[in-house]
Design a protein around this motif. Structure first.
Motif, PDB file in Angstrom:
ATOM      1  N   MET A  50      23.767  43.787  43.003  1.00 27.38           N
ATOM      2  CA  MET A  50      23.001  44.102  43.875  1.00 27.38           C
ATOM      3  C   MET A  50      23.005  43.384  45.230  1.00 27.38           C
ATOM      4  SD  MET A  50      21.488  47.626  44.985  1.00 27.38           S
ATOM      5  CE  MET A  50      19.754  46.746  44.628  1.00 27.38           C
ATOM      6  N   LEU A  51      23.206  42.792  46.470  1.00 28.62           N
ATOM      7  CA  LEU A  51      22.517  42.230  47.468  1.00 28.62           C
ATOM      8  C   LEU A  51      21.611  43.165  47.889  1.00 28.62           C
ATOM      9  CD1 LEU A  51      25.878  41.834  48.936  1.00 28.62           C
ATOM     10  CD2 LEU A  51      24.521  39.763  47.582  1.00 28.62           C
ATOM     11  N   ASP A  52      20.526  41.955  48.725  1.00 28.73           N
ATOM     12  CA  ASP A  52      19.198  42.563  49.237  1.00 28.73           C
ATOM     13  C   ASP A  52      19.688  43.423  50.467  1.00 28.73           C
ATOM     14  OD1 ASP A  52      20.156  41.175  51.011  1.00 28.73           O
ATOM     15  OD2 ASP A  52      18.306  39.150  50.578  1.00 28.73           O
ATOM     16  N   ASN A  53      20.791  43.728  50.970  1.00 35.81           N
ATOM     17  CA  ASN A  53      21.114  44.913  51.668  1.00 35.81           C
ATOM     18  C   ASN A  53      21.866  46.144  50.928  1.00 35.81           C
ATOM     19  OD1 ASN A  53      23.792  43.771  50.921  1.00 35.81           O
ATOM     20  ND2 ASN A  53      24.007  42.537  52.932  1.00 35.81           N
ATOM     21  N   GLY A  54      21.633  46.442  49.889  1.00 33.80           N
ATOM     22  CA  GLY A  54      22.403  47.080  49.378  1.00 33.80           C
ATOM     23  C   GLY A  54      23.882  47.286  48.716  1.00 33.80           C
ATOM     24  N   ILE A  55      23.992  46.121  49.141  1.00 32.21           N
ATOM     25  CA  ILE A  55      25.951  45.880  48.799  1.00 32.21           C
ATOM     26  C   ILE A  55      26.048  45.930  47.804  1.00 32.21           C
ATOM     27  CG2 ILE A  55      27.868  44.877  49.514  1.00 32.21           C
ATOM     28  CD1 ILE A  55      26.986  44.695  52.678  1.00 32.21           C
ATOM     29  N   GLN A  56      27.070  46.228  47.195  1.00 34.74           N
ATOM     30  CA  GLN A  56      27.254  46.296  45.052  1.00 34.74           C
ATOM     31  C   GLN A  56      28.961  45.470  45.200  1.00 34.74           C
ATOM     32  OE1 GLN A  56      26.444  50.599  44.286  1.00 34.74           O
ATOM     33  NE2 GLN A  56      24.146  49.743  43.761  1.00 34.74           N
ATOM     34  N   ILE A  57      29.042  45.278  43.774  1.00 35.24           N
ATOM     35  CA  ILE A  57      29.982  44.448  43.936  1.00 35.24           C
ATOM     36  C   ILE A  57      30.015  44.439  42.899  1.00 35.24           C
ATOM     37  CG2 ILE A  57      30.940  43.828  46.675  1.00 35.24           C
ATOM     38  CD1 ILE A  57      30.057  40.618  45.558  1.00 35.24           C
ATOM     39  N   VAL A  58      31.968  43.840  42.614  1.00 37.61           N
ATOM     40  CA  VAL A  58      31.966  43.980  41.178  1.00 37.61           C
ATOM     41  C   VAL A  58      33.353  41.987  41.000  1.00 37.61           C
ATOM     42  CG1 VAL A  58      31.903  45.714  40.649  1.00 37.61           C
ATOM     43  CG2 VAL A  58      33.969  45.164  40.900  1.00 37.61           C
ATOM     44  N   GLY A  59      32.881  41.543  40.113  1.00 37.48           N
ATOM     45  CA  GLY A  59      34.064  40.374  39.261  1.00 37.48           C
ATOM     46  C   GLY A  59      33.901  40.517  38.445  1.00 37.48           C
ATOM     47  N   THR A  60      35.104  39.984  37.855  1.00 36.25           N
ATOM     48  CA  THR A  60      36.227  39.838  36.571  1.00 36.25           C
ATOM     49  C   THR A  60      36.197  38.148  36.318  1.00 36.25           C
ATOM     50  OG1 THR A  60      38.240  40.120  37.538  1.00 36.25           O
ATOM     51  CG2 THR A  60      36.620  42.166  36.482  1.00 36.25           C
ATOM     52  N   ASN A  61      36.508  38.346  35.278  1.00 35.25           N
ATOM     53  CA  ASN A  61      36.893  36.729  34.804  1.00 35.25           C
ATOM     54  C   ASN A  61      38.606  36.305  34.899  1.00 35.25           C
ATOM     55  OD1 ASN A  61      37.387  38.566  32.241  1.00 35.25           O
ATOM     56  ND2 ASN A  61      37.235  36.806  31.367  1.00 35.25           N
ATOM     57  N   GLU A  84      31.568  36.363  51.353  1.00 36.14           N
ATOM     58  CA  GLU A  84      31.640  37.588  52.223  1.00 36.14           C
ATOM     59  C   GLU A  84      30.302  38.620  52.843  1.00 36.14           C
ATOM     60  OE1 GLU A  84      34.087  40.819  50.285  1.00 36.14           O
ATOM     61  OE2 GLU A  84      35.453  39.316  50.765  1.00 36.14           O
ATOM     62  N   HIS A  85      29.229  37.740  52.648  1.00 44.26           N
ATOM     63  CA  HIS A  85      28.428  38.008  52.868  1.00 44.26           C
ATOM     64  C   HIS A  85      26.614  36.959  52.767  1.00 44.26           C
ATOM     65  CE1 HIS A  85      29.448  41.961  52.494  1.00 44.26           C
ATOM     66  NE2 HIS A  85      29.318  41.307  50.496  1.00 44.26           N
ATOM     67  N   PHE A  86      26.920  36.001  53.179  1.00 43.03           N
ATOM     68  CA  PHE A  86      26.616  34.225  53.297  1.00 43.03           C
ATOM     69  C   PHE A  86      25.051  34.681  53.297  1.00 43.03           C
ATOM     70  CE2 PHE A  86      25.318  30.432  55.188  1.00 43.03           C
ATOM     71  CZ  PHE A  86      26.001  29.416  54.751  1.00 43.03           C
ATOM     72  N   HIS A  87      24.204  34.996  54.156  1.00 41.90           N
ATOM     73  CA  HIS A  87      23.114  35.361  54.579  1.00 41.90           C
ATOM     74  C   HIS A  87      22.276  36.085  53.199  1.00 41.90           C
ATOM     75  CE1 HIS A  87      23.626  33.127  57.944  1.00 41.90           C
ATOM     76  NE2 HIS A  87      24.325  33.730  58.348  1.00 41.90           N
ATOM     77  N   SER A  88      22.784  36.561  52.598  1.00 43.95           N
ATOM     78  CA  SER A  88      22.118  37.605  51.611  1.00 43.95           C
ATOM     79  C   SER A  88      22.265  37.052  49.803  1.00 43.95           C
ATOM     80  CB  SER A  88      23.316  39.056  51.416  1.00 43.95           C
ATOM     81  OG  SER A  88      23.895  39.630  52.921  1.00 43.95           O
ATOM     82  N   ALA A  89      20.938  37.336  49.692  1.00 46.41           N
ATOM     83  CA  ALA A  89      20.615  37.000  48.589  1.00 46.41           C
ATOM     84  C   ALA A  89      21.371  38.177  47.409  1.00 46.41           C
ATOM     85  CB  ALA A  89      19.313  37.082  48.368  1.00 46.41           C
ATOM     86  N   VAL A  90      21.237  38.251  45.942  1.00 47.00           N
ATOM     87  CA  VAL A  90      21.104  38.567  44.714  1.00 47.00           C
ATOM     88  C   VAL A  90      20.465  39.076  44.284  1.00 47.00           C
ATOM     89  CG1 VAL A  90      22.905  38.949  42.583  1.00 47.00           C
ATOM     90  CG2 VAL A  90      24.281  37.637  44.275  1.00 47.00           C
ATOM     91  N   LYS A  91      20.090  40.403  44.719  1.00 43.26           N
ATOM     92  CA  LYS A  91      19.224  40.849  43.630  1.00 43.26           C
ATOM     93  C   LYS A  91      19.269  40.565  42.067  1.00 43.26           C
ATOM     94  CE  LYS A  91      15.920  42.232  46.285  1.00 43.26           C
ATOM     95  NZ  LYS A  91      14.296  41.835  46.133  1.00 43.26           N
ATOM     96  N   VAL A  92      20.294  41.914  41.874  1.00 45.86           N
ATOM     97  CA  VAL A  92      20.467  41.852  40.560  1.00 45.86           C
ATOM     98  C   VAL A  92      22.016  41.862  39.635  1.00 45.86           C
ATOM     99  CG1 VAL A  92      20.191  44.058  38.728  1.00 45.86           C
ATOM    100  CG2 VAL A  92      19.098  44.396  41.130  1.00 45.86           C
ATOM    101  N   MET A  93      22.111  41.137  38.518  1.00 39.88           N
ATOM    102  CA  MET A  93      23.857  41.654  38.436  1.00 39.88           C
ATOM    103  C   MET A  93      23.381  41.534  36.525  1.00 39.88           C
ATOM    104  SD  MET A  93      25.710  37.881  37.868  1.00 39.88           S
ATOM    105  CE  MET A  93      25.722  37.436  39.279  1.00 39.88           C
TER     106      MET A  93
END
Ligand code: THU
Length: 160
Positions: A50-61, A84-93
């Motif tokens: 989840m990014l600091d703007n609330g957007i949630q994304i997934v990734g895999t190997n 895709e979200h250059f200015h956003s910080a990741v809050k949780v992974m």
């Protein structure tokens, strides 16, 4: 002179003990395991963030017949976040894994290279990334910052 390091982290015995956002991220990661491409190792890894703007994304190997080109889930998802979200910080992974070879009954923690990439993201945005780690089953580990897994890290401050 001797010094010692202490790492604080939390252990949850069940996903129901997490708050709603963390639970959702772990569930998203679990669902994303089907998108892992791991025909060589049989070890599927998925992350959801989840990014600091609330957007949630997934990734895999994503593996390759030329083994050295295999890409870890954590690095893939951070590349997507950065692109895709250059200015956003990741809050949780949240990170989870499944193996075709044996049950993954313990938390899978990011490899050294992924820790380095996570650490750089924290430096870049001056914010910690909370990590939630769980296998297919078993306890969930929660670290307040990726840096907790990489003390004495190499970083831009060493170069610039
Ligand atoms: N892998 C990850 O995706 N993340 C890690 O932190 C550790 C390893 C992947 C790479 C490879 O596709 C498979 O797991 C076995 O090493």
């Amino acid at each position: 002179m001797k010094k010692s390091l202490n790492i604080d982290y939390q252990i949850f015995s069940d996903i129901s003990q997490l708050d709603e956002t963390d639970r959702r991220l772990l569930e998203m990661a679990r669902s994303a395991l089907d998108k892992a491409y791991a025909p060589y190792s049989g070890f599927q890894v998925a992350a959801a963030l989840m990014l600091d703007n609330g957007i949630q994304i997934v990734g895999t190997n994503q593996e390759n017949a030329s083994y050295g080109l295999c890409l870890c889930a954590e690095q893939n998802i951070l590349a997507t976040a950065g692109s895709e979200h250059f200015h956003s910080a990741v809050k949780v992974m949240a990170i989870t894994a499944r193996s075709l070879n044996k049950p993954v009954d313990h938390p899978i923690s990011p490899c050294g290279a992924c820790r380095q990439v996570l650490s750089e993201h924290e430096d870049r945005h001056q914010q910690p990334i909370r990590l939630l780690l769980q296998g297919e089953t078993g306890e969930i580990l929660c670290f307040a910052s990726a840096k907790d897994l990489l003390p004495f890290s190499f970083s831009a401050k060493d170069l610039l």
